[in-house]
Design an enzyme around this catalytic site. Sequence first.
Site, mmCIF file in Angstrom:
data_model
loop_
_atom_site.group_PDB
_atom_site.id
_atom_site.type_symbol
_atom_site.label_atom_id
_atom_site.label_comp_id
_atom_site.label_asym_id
_atom_site.label_seq_id
_atom_site.Cartn_x
_atom_site.Cartn_y
_atom_site.Cartn_z
ATOM 1 N N LYS A 17 0.886 -1.185 0.000
ATOM 2 C CA LYS A 17 0.000 0.000 0.000
ATOM 3 C C LYS A 17 0.911 1.219 0.000
ATOM 4 O O LYS A 17 1.382 1.661 1.033
ATOM 5 C CB LYS A 17 -0.867 -0.033 1.259
ATOM 6 C CG LYS A 17 -2.204 0.670 1.170
ATOM 7 C CD LYS A 17 -2.158 2.120 0.734
ATOM 8 C CE LYS A 17 -2.174 3.101 1.865
ATOM 9 N NZ LYS A 17 -1.849 4.482 1.436
ATOM 10 N N GLY A 55 6.437 5.258 8.063
ATOM 11 C CA GLY A 55 5.624 6.461 7.969
ATOM 12 C C GLY A 55 5.727 7.266 9.238
ATOM 13 O O GLY A 55 6.696 7.149 9.995
ATOM 14 N N GLY A 64 1.866 5.257 12.883
ATOM 15 C CA GLY A 64 2.534 4.077 13.460
ATOM 16 C C GLY A 64 1.874 3.663 14.765
ATOM 17 O O GLY A 64 1.662 2.474 15.023
ATOM 18 N N GLU A 91 9.015 1.698 11.018
ATOM 19 C CA GLU A 91 10.091 2.669 10.788
ATOM 20 C C GLU A 91 9.429 4.038 10.793
ATOM 21 O O GLU A 91 8.654 4.353 9.888
ATOM 22 C CB GLU A 91 10.753 2.434 9.421
ATOM 23 C CG GLU A 91 11.421 1.090 9.250
ATOM 24 C CD GLU A 91 12.727 0.969 10.002
ATOM 25 O OE1 GLU A 91 13.192 1.962 10.596
ATOM 26 O OE2 GLU A 91 13.271 -0.145 10.008
ATOM 27 N N CYS A 131 13.508 10.688 6.871
ATOM 28 C CA CYS A 131 13.334 10.353 8.289
ATOM 29 C C CYS A 131 14.624 10.603 9.048
ATOM 30 O O CYS A 131 14.609 10.868 10.237
ATOM 31 C CB CYS A 131 12.908 8.898 8.404
ATOM 32 S SG CYS A 131 13.956 7.797 7.469
ATOM 33 N N GLU A 178 9.263 16.789 14.566
ATOM 34 C CA GLU A 178 9.804 16.488 13.237
ATOM 35 C C GLU A 178 9.200 17.466 12.228
ATOM 36 O O GLU A 178 7.975 17.591 12.147
ATOM 37 C CB GLU A 178 9.452 15.055 12.848
ATOM 38 C CG GLU A 178 10.061 14.656 11.522
ATOM 39 C CD GLU A 178 9.661 13.252 11.085
ATOM 40 O OE1 GLU A 178 8.469 12.924 11.171
ATOM 41 O OE2 GLU A 178 10.552 12.509 10.652
HETATM 42 P P1 NAD Z 1 2.071 8.778 7.003
HETATM 43 O O1 NAD Z 1 2.173 8.060 8.301
HETATM 44 O O2 NAD Z 1 1.071 9.849 6.866
HETATM 45 O O3 NAD Z 1 1.738 7.733 5.832
HETATM 46 C C1 NAD Z 1 2.547 6.611 5.586
HETATM 47 C C2 NAD Z 1 1.694 5.517 4.969
HETATM 48 O O4 NAD Z 1 0.764 5.060 5.932
HETATM 49 C C3 NAD Z 1 0.866 5.988 3.770
HETATM 50 O O5 NAD Z 1 0.817 4.952 2.820
HETATM 51 C C4 NAD Z 1 -0.503 6.223 4.381
HETATM 52 O O6 NAD Z 1 -1.545 6.116 3.471
HETATM 53 C C5 NAD Z 1 -0.554 5.113 5.426
HETATM 54 N N1 NAD Z 1 -1.435 5.374 6.560
HETATM 55 C C6 NAD Z 1 -1.718 6.554 7.158
HETATM 56 N N2 NAD Z 1 -2.552 6.366 8.191
HETATM 57 C C7 NAD Z 1 -2.789 5.037 8.273
HETATM 58 C C8 NAD Z 1 -3.575 4.208 9.136
HETATM 59 N N3 NAD Z 1 -4.298 4.712 10.136
HETATM 60 N N4 NAD Z 1 -3.568 2.886 8.928
HETATM 61 C C9 NAD Z 1 -2.839 2.347 7.937
HETATM 62 N N5 NAD Z 1 -2.106 3.066 7.067
HETATM 63 C C10 NAD Z 1 -2.067 4.399 7.232
HETATM 64 O O7 NAD Z 1 3.536 9.269 6.661
HETATM 65 P P2 NAD Z 1 4.000 10.157 5.418
HETATM 66 O O8 NAD Z 1 3.562 11.548 5.661
HETATM 67 O O9 NAD Z 1 3.614 9.482 4.142
HETATM 68 O O10 NAD Z 1 5.587 10.038 5.530
HETATM 69 C C11 NAD Z 1 6.346 10.860 6.333
HETATM 70 C C12 NAD Z 1 6.706 10.155 7.624
HETATM 71 O O11 NAD Z 1 7.371 8.935 7.355
HETATM 72 C C13 NAD Z 1 7.678 10.963 8.450
HETATM 73 O O12 NAD Z 1 7.308 10.967 9.804
HETATM 74 C C14 NAD Z 1 8.985 10.245 8.267
HETATM 75 O O13 NAD Z 1 9.922 10.441 9.282
HETATM 76 C C15 NAD Z 1 8.531 8.836 8.144
HETATM 77 N N6 NAD Z 1 9.562 8.025 7.475
HETATM 78 C C16 NAD Z 1 10.290 7.130 8.207
HETATM 79 C C17 NAD Z 1 11.292 6.390 7.611
HETATM 80 C C18 NAD Z 1 12.112 5.388 8.395
HETATM 81 O O14 NAD Z 1 12.678 4.508 7.780
HETATM 82 N N7 NAD Z 1 12.196 5.483 9.704
HETATM 83 C C19 NAD Z 1 11.542 6.565 6.259
HETATM 84 C C20 NAD Z 1 10.795 7.479 5.545
HETATM 85 C C21 NAD Z 1 9.800 8.203 6.166
#
Ligand code: NAD
Length: 499
Positions: free
Chosen positions: A182, A235, A240, A257, A291, A392
């Site tokens: 997804k 994400g 998370g 992550e 991240c 962040e």
């Molecule tokens: P996000 O959490 O908004 O979305 C990430 C994914 O999760 C998307 O596909 C989204 O549709 C899905 N999602 C959102 N809410 C959900 C739920 N309730 N249930 C299931 N799926 C859901 O994050 P973003 O804005 O897309 O990305 C930015 C974030 O990701 C930042 O906080 C960044 O630090 C983090 N990130 C972490 C790493 C790592 O490896 N630690 C790498 C890249 C990004």
Amino acid sequence: MFERKSGVTTFKCFIDGAWVSSETGSYFETEDPFLGTVWAKIPKCDERDVDKAVMAARCALEGGEWADMHPSMRGQLMRRLADLITRDVDHLAVTEVQDNGKLIAEMRAQVGYIPQWLHYFGGLADKVEGAVLPIDKPDMFTYTRHEPVGVVAAVTPWNSPLLLTMWKLAPALAAGCTLVLKPSEFTSASTLELMKLVKEAGFPKGVINVVTGFGQDVGYALTTHPEVDKIAFTGGEGSGRLIAKSAADSFKRLTLELGGKSAQLIFPDANVDNAVKGVVSGIFAATGQTCIAGSRVLVHKSIHDEFLEKFIALAKTARMGDPMSLETQVGPVTTRPQFEKILGCIESARKEGAECVLGGGASTRVECGSGWFVEPTVFDKVNNDMTIAQQEVFGPVLSVIEFTDDEEAYHLANDTNYGLAAGVWTRDTKRMFTAAKKVRAGNIWTNSYRTVSYMAPFGGFKSSGVGRESGQDAIWDYLETKSVWIDYGEEQANPFILR
Ligand code: NAD
């Protein structure tokens, strides 16, 4: 200059080896962050599509070609996919850039490197060995076997879609799992393009599926589906946390992550010129949308002025503009909401008393066109309690904080909810080892920053996540271990006593 795809491309989702429309029959739009215009239409899936995809993955897991395939052959298929990605690097990289606005120079390098995960874990597929245990019971033969954990839901964000997908896909396939991917609603195109290569490589139907849509409906339906055994999520911290809570209901296996507020510690003996470059790479590369962004500089007060002067001088030379140009160094922010969030963080830093010494708002440079650009921004005189030092930002905004001795530097580095990464700038060997021990973060780069490899475990302490991706051990998150006991004795022991 690389060419964008013209017009509006309509994608389909990929379920059970076929390109299909969503059950709703509707689409959502995805915009090019540089032009700010719609370039693709993505199927808006709902729980019915999720159910079809999960059941296809379940079917492929439990019987048929994939379930019966020897691990060596799984490895071969993975290497075939690796070769196809290598063949199509430019196409995939352009898709990423058009979708997420990252630099073509970085995305070509990143997509060119992704096959390494498939080679590495493909090579590991037939090396998952159980053990015969020298068991302490008479007439008993006991061994372990490792089996795929099951159907994996892999949920990814928008900043490095293919790379972060591969961190999950490669160990999961090596372990014999099946997956439903997804991708982020902002950047689904590259994952769908990858499926063309999955099909061409010859993966059996149902092994890898992609559903597209929004987190709160498609992401939620997928991560709470009863037939999903494991969630591999990258994400934000908030999503998370929600996923971890719902996973607890059915004890789904989980790796997370999440975000970071990583510190770059610059000690008085550091090579300041190198540190300046390392800090630039940590906060302005990828427009700070990583991240591992090194968003807090902790600098010894004796070199604060020298560091800041050199840093600003270098940051001012950053070429902003079209990410499709190989010359561009800072591209747009990927999404409009993120653009607005960054501007809000800048405003709140000002209100809390941080001193803006570079940038500080949206870019008005001509070369930035109508894209969502934020000027590389530096706040000095930041106190670690300020929101800008704790929250962040996920954008090109750096906070500079002074320290007076090493213990204070370690305290400041750890004084955050996160623990994803840290940079340590010193020429003193003792400090290198001490900092590596004292800073609570999953990745410590010394005299370097923002380096990843398929060989090195990646992940975070505290609110930065749970578990590690990459490195040999990552495969264990996709396996379950069974202990098998075979009693070859003639007589059964006393049944009322634990043997
Ligand atoms: P996000 O959490 O908004 O979305 C990430 C994914 O999760 C998307 O596909 C989204 O549709 C899905 N999602 C959102 N809410 C959900 C739920 N309730 N249930 C299931 N799926 C859901 O994050 P973003 O804005 O897309 O990305 C930015 C974030 O990701 C930042 O906080 C960044 O630090 C983090 N990130 C972490 C790493 C790592 O490896 N630690 C790498 C890249 C990004």
